[in-house]
Design a protein around this motif. Structure first.
Motif, PDB file in Angstrom:
ATOM      1  N   ALA A   1       0.852  -1.324  -0.105  1.00 42.78           N
ATOM      2  CA  ALA A   1      -0.075   0.036  -0.115  1.00 42.78           C
ATOM      3  C   ALA A   1       0.767   1.427   0.035  1.00 42.78           C
ATOM      4  CB  ALA A   1      -0.874  -0.047   1.149  1.00 42.78           C
ATOM      5  N   LEU A   2       1.981   1.194   0.531  1.00 45.92           N
ATOM      6  CA  LEU A   2       2.891   2.413   0.596  1.00 45.92           C
ATOM      7  C   LEU A   2       3.600   2.858  -0.584  1.00 45.92           C
ATOM      8  CD1 LEU A   2       4.597   2.093   4.271  1.00 45.92           C
ATOM      9  CD2 LEU A   2       2.748   3.978   3.529  1.00 45.92           C
ATOM     10  N   ILE A   3       3.990   1.499  -1.137  1.00 53.05           N
ATOM     11  CA  ILE A   3       4.591   1.695  -2.336  1.00 53.05           C
ATOM     12  C   ILE A   3       3.567   2.198  -3.460  1.00 53.05           C
ATOM     13  CG2 ILE A   3       5.413   0.355  -4.436  1.00 53.05           C
ATOM     14  CD1 ILE A   3       6.617  -1.467  -2.273  1.00 53.05           C
ATOM     15  N   ALA A   4       2.196   1.712  -3.455  1.00 53.59           N
ATOM     16  CA  ALA A   4       1.282   2.201  -4.312  1.00 53.59           C
ATOM     17  C   ALA A   4       1.051   3.517  -4.100  1.00 53.59           C
ATOM     18  CB  ALA A   4      -0.112   1.408  -4.222  1.00 53.59           C
ATOM     19  N   LEU A   5       0.883   4.122  -2.916  1.00 54.16           N
ATOM     20  CA  LEU A   5       0.781   5.663  -2.461  1.00 54.16           C
ATOM     21  C   LEU A   5       1.722   6.386  -3.072  1.00 54.16           C
ATOM     22  CD1 LEU A   5      -0.922   7.737  -1.029  1.00 54.16           C
ATOM     23  CD2 LEU A   5       0.339   7.074   0.982  1.00 54.16           C
ATOM     24  N   GLY A   6       3.185   5.854  -3.005  1.00 56.15           N
ATOM     25  CA  GLY A   6       4.195   6.686  -3.418  1.00 56.15           C
ATOM     26  C   GLY A   6       4.059   6.729  -5.119  1.00 56.15           C
ATOM     27  N   GLN A   7       3.719   5.972  -5.670  1.00 54.81           N
ATOM     28  CA  GLN A   7       3.908   5.673  -7.072  1.00 54.81           C
ATOM     29  C   GLN A   7       2.469   6.721  -7.603  1.00 54.81           C
ATOM     30  OE1 GLN A   7       3.361   1.928  -8.910  1.00 54.81           O
ATOM     31  NE2 GLN A   7       3.708   2.532 -10.908  1.00 54.81           N
ATOM     32  N   ALA A   8       1.310   6.639  -6.984  1.00 56.66           N
ATOM     33  CA  ALA A   8       0.150   7.410  -7.204  1.00 56.66           C
ATOM     34  C   ALA A   8       0.751   8.875  -7.032  1.00 56.66           C
ATOM     35  CB  ALA A   8      -1.046   7.247  -6.442  1.00 56.66           C
ATOM     36  N   ARG A   9       1.429   9.372  -6.020  1.00 59.39           N
ATOM     37  CA  ARG A   9       1.826  10.641  -5.864  1.00 59.39           C
ATOM     38  C   ARG A   9       2.529  11.184  -7.043  1.00 59.39           C
ATOM     39  NH1 ARG A   9       2.945  12.675   0.106  1.00 59.39           N
ATOM     40  NH2 ARG A   9       0.709  12.538   0.949  1.00 59.39           N
TER      41      ARG A   9
ATOM     42  N   ALA B   1       0.419  11.684  -9.974  1.00 56.05           N
ATOM     43  CA  ALA B   1      -0.145  12.963  -9.886  1.00 56.05           C
ATOM     44  C   ALA B   1       0.604  14.092 -10.208  1.00 56.05           C
ATOM     45  CB  ALA B   1      -0.782  12.996  -8.698  1.00 56.05           C
ATOM     46  N   LYS B   2       1.872  14.057  -9.587  1.00 61.12           N
ATOM     47  CA  LYS B   2       2.987  15.295  -9.802  1.00 61.12           C
ATOM     48  C   LYS B   2       3.194  15.335 -11.368  1.00 61.12           C
ATOM     49  CE  LYS B   2       6.008  15.723  -6.669  1.00 61.12           C
ATOM     50  NZ  LYS B   2       7.397  15.406  -6.092  1.00 61.12           N
ATOM     51  N   ARG B   3       3.606  14.297 -11.974  1.00 63.33           N
ATOM     52  CA  ARG B   3       3.896  14.116 -13.519  1.00 63.33           C
ATOM     53  C   ARG B   3       2.673  14.483 -14.375  1.00 63.33           C
ATOM     54  NH1 ARG B   3       7.066  14.777 -17.271  1.00 63.33           N
ATOM     55  NH2 ARG B   3       7.192  13.567 -19.048  1.00 63.33           N
ATOM     56  N   LEU B   4       1.459  14.262 -13.746  1.00 65.71           N
ATOM     57  CA  LEU B   4       0.305  14.779 -14.538  1.00 65.71           C
ATOM     58  C   LEU B   4       0.271  16.312 -14.556  1.00 65.71           C
ATOM     59  CD1 LEU B   4      -2.288  14.303 -16.234  1.00 65.71           C
ATOM     60  CD2 LEU B   4      -3.582  13.734 -13.876  1.00 65.71           C
ATOM     61  N   GLU B   5       0.411  16.804 -13.197  1.00 60.64           N
ATOM     62  CA  GLU B   5       0.262  18.200 -13.332  1.00 60.64           C
ATOM     63  C   GLU B   5       1.197  18.981 -14.032  1.00 60.64           C
ATOM     64  OE1 GLU B   5      -0.845  21.823 -11.929  1.00 60.64           O
ATOM     65  OE2 GLU B   5      -1.854  20.029 -11.451  1.00 60.64           O
ATOM     66  N   GLN B   6       2.485  18.360 -14.190  1.00 59.59           N
ATOM     67  CA  GLN B   6       3.501  19.247 -14.795  1.00 59.59           C
ATOM     68  C   GLN B   6       3.325  18.890 -16.394  1.00 59.59           C
ATOM     69  OE1 GLN B   6       7.175  16.688 -13.875  1.00 59.59           O
ATOM     70  NE2 GLN B   6       7.325  18.066 -12.001  1.00 59.59           N
ATOM     71  N   LEU B   7       2.664  17.800 -16.750  1.00 60.46           N
ATOM     72  CA  LEU B   7       2.306  17.672 -18.263  1.00 60.46           C
ATOM     73  C   LEU B   7       1.165  18.526 -18.527  1.00 60.46           C
ATOM     74  CD1 LEU B   7       2.591  13.707 -18.772  1.00 60.46           C
ATOM     75  CD2 LEU B   7       3.914  15.617 -19.875  1.00 60.46           C
ATOM     76  N   SER B   8       0.207  18.983 -17.621  1.00 62.58           N
ATOM     77  CA  SER B   8      -0.872  19.533 -17.787  1.00 62.58           C
ATOM     78  C   SER B   8      -0.498  21.123 -17.808  1.00 62.58           C
ATOM     79  CB  SER B   8      -2.038  19.835 -16.731  1.00 62.58           C
ATOM     80  OG  SER B   8      -2.944  20.335 -16.664  1.00 62.58           O
ATOM     81  N   GLN B   9       0.301  21.500 -17.069  1.00 70.73           N
ATOM     82  CA  GLN B   9       0.921  22.823 -16.950  1.00 70.73           C
ATOM     83  C   GLN B   9       1.513  23.038 -18.353  1.00 70.73           C
ATOM     84  OE1 GLN B   9       3.415  23.777 -13.818  1.00 70.73           O
ATOM     85  NE2 GLN B   9       3.946  26.115 -14.405  1.00 70.73           N
ATOM     86  N   SER B  10       2.593  22.151 -19.004  1.00 68.80           N
ATOM     87  CA  SER B  10       3.046  22.313 -19.996  1.00 68.80           C
ATOM     88  C   SER B  10       2.215  22.398 -21.347  1.00 68.80           C
ATOM     89  CB  SER B  10       4.131  21.306 -20.252  1.00 68.80           C
ATOM     90  OG  SER B  10       5.006  21.105 -19.350  1.00 68.80           O
ATOM     91  N   TYR B  11       1.288  21.625 -21.424  1.00 70.39           N
ATOM     92  CA  TYR B  11       0.193  21.697 -22.437  1.00 70.39           C
ATOM     93  C   TYR B  11      -0.406  23.180 -22.364  1.00 70.39           C
ATOM     94  CZ  TYR B  11      -4.276  21.306 -24.727  1.00 70.39           C
ATOM     95  OH  TYR B  11      -5.551  21.466 -25.631  1.00 70.39           O
ATOM     96  N   TRP B  12      -0.573  23.821 -21.390  1.00 68.54           N
ATOM     97  CA  TRP B  12      -1.472  25.151 -21.198  1.00 68.54           C
ATOM     98  C   TRP B  12      -0.383  26.127 -21.759  1.00 68.54           C
ATOM     99  CZ3 TRP B  12      -6.205  25.048 -22.357  1.00 68.54           C
ATOM    100  CH2 TRP B  12      -7.021  24.167 -21.863  1.00 68.54           C
ATOM    101  N   GLU B  13       0.841  25.988 -21.186  1.00 71.13           N
ATOM    102  CA  GLU B  13       1.798  26.873 -21.801  1.00 71.13           C
ATOM    103  C   GLU B  13       2.040  26.942 -23.177  1.00 71.13           C
ATOM    104  OE1 GLU B  13       5.403  26.126 -19.396  1.00 71.13           O
ATOM    105  OE2 GLU B  13       4.717  26.857 -17.649  1.00 71.13           O
ATOM    106  N   LEU B  14       1.960  25.641 -23.677  1.00 73.79           N
ATOM    107  CA  LEU B  14       2.330  25.640 -25.349  1.00 73.79           C
ATOM    108  C   LEU B  14       1.234  26.063 -25.999  1.00 73.79           C
ATOM    109  CD1 LEU B  14       4.198  21.924 -25.240  1.00 73.79           C
ATOM    110  CD2 LEU B  14       5.066  24.331 -25.985  1.00 73.79           C
ATOM    111  N   LYS B  15      -0.049  25.827 -25.529  1.00 73.59           N
ATOM    112  CA  LYS B  15      -1.084  26.241 -26.168  1.00 73.59           C
ATOM    113  C   LYS B  15      -1.034  27.733 -26.257  1.00 73.59           C
ATOM    114  CE  LYS B  15      -5.917  25.318 -26.398  1.00 73.59           C
ATOM    115  NZ  LYS B  15      -7.124  24.341 -26.436  1.00 73.59           N
ATOM    116  N   TYR B  16      -0.959  28.529 -25.147  1.00 71.27           N
ATOM    117  CA  TYR B  16      -0.917  29.788 -25.124  1.00 71.27           C
ATOM    118  C   TYR B  16       0.293  30.312 -25.946  1.00 71.27           C
ATOM    119  CZ  TYR B  16       0.033  34.481 -23.208  1.00 71.27           C
ATOM    120  OH  TYR B  16      -0.012  35.827 -22.879  1.00 71.27           O
TER     121      TYR B  16
END
Length: 82
Positions: free
Chosen positions: A15-23, A26-41
């Motif tokens: 469970a702890l390993i899965a929680l770390g991987q999920a975090r 989630a951090k990678r998804l946030e970075q990709l989302s931010q990069s997407y909107w910057e590139l779109k702008y």
């Protein structure tokens, strides 16, 4: 009794390993989302600059249609009951 503690410990470790991987995911998804909107702008800015350099007129957005007059008038409820 020892087997139950081993299963519990292994489950907690998994469970702890899965929680770390999920975090991390989630951090990678946030970075990709931010990069997407910057590139779109930036793409929009570059498109406008290109249109200005080439002399092309940017398409003008059409204004929304004006609402018909008289739709917002007061109608008493007693007239609707008839």
């Amino acid at each position: 009794m020892t087997l139950q503690w081993l299963v519990t410990g292994a489950s907690l470790l998994i469970a702890l390993i899965a929680l770390g991987q999920a975090r991390r995911t989630a951090k990678r998804l946030e970075q990709l989302s931010q990069s997407y909107w910057e590139l779109k702008y930036q793409n929009g800015e570059l498109r406008v600059k290109l249109q200005l350099l080439t002399g092309e007129a940017a398409p003008q957005p059409t204004p929304p249609p004006v609402a018909a007059q008289g739709r917002d008038s007061f109608v008493p409820l007693s007239s609707l009951k008839r």
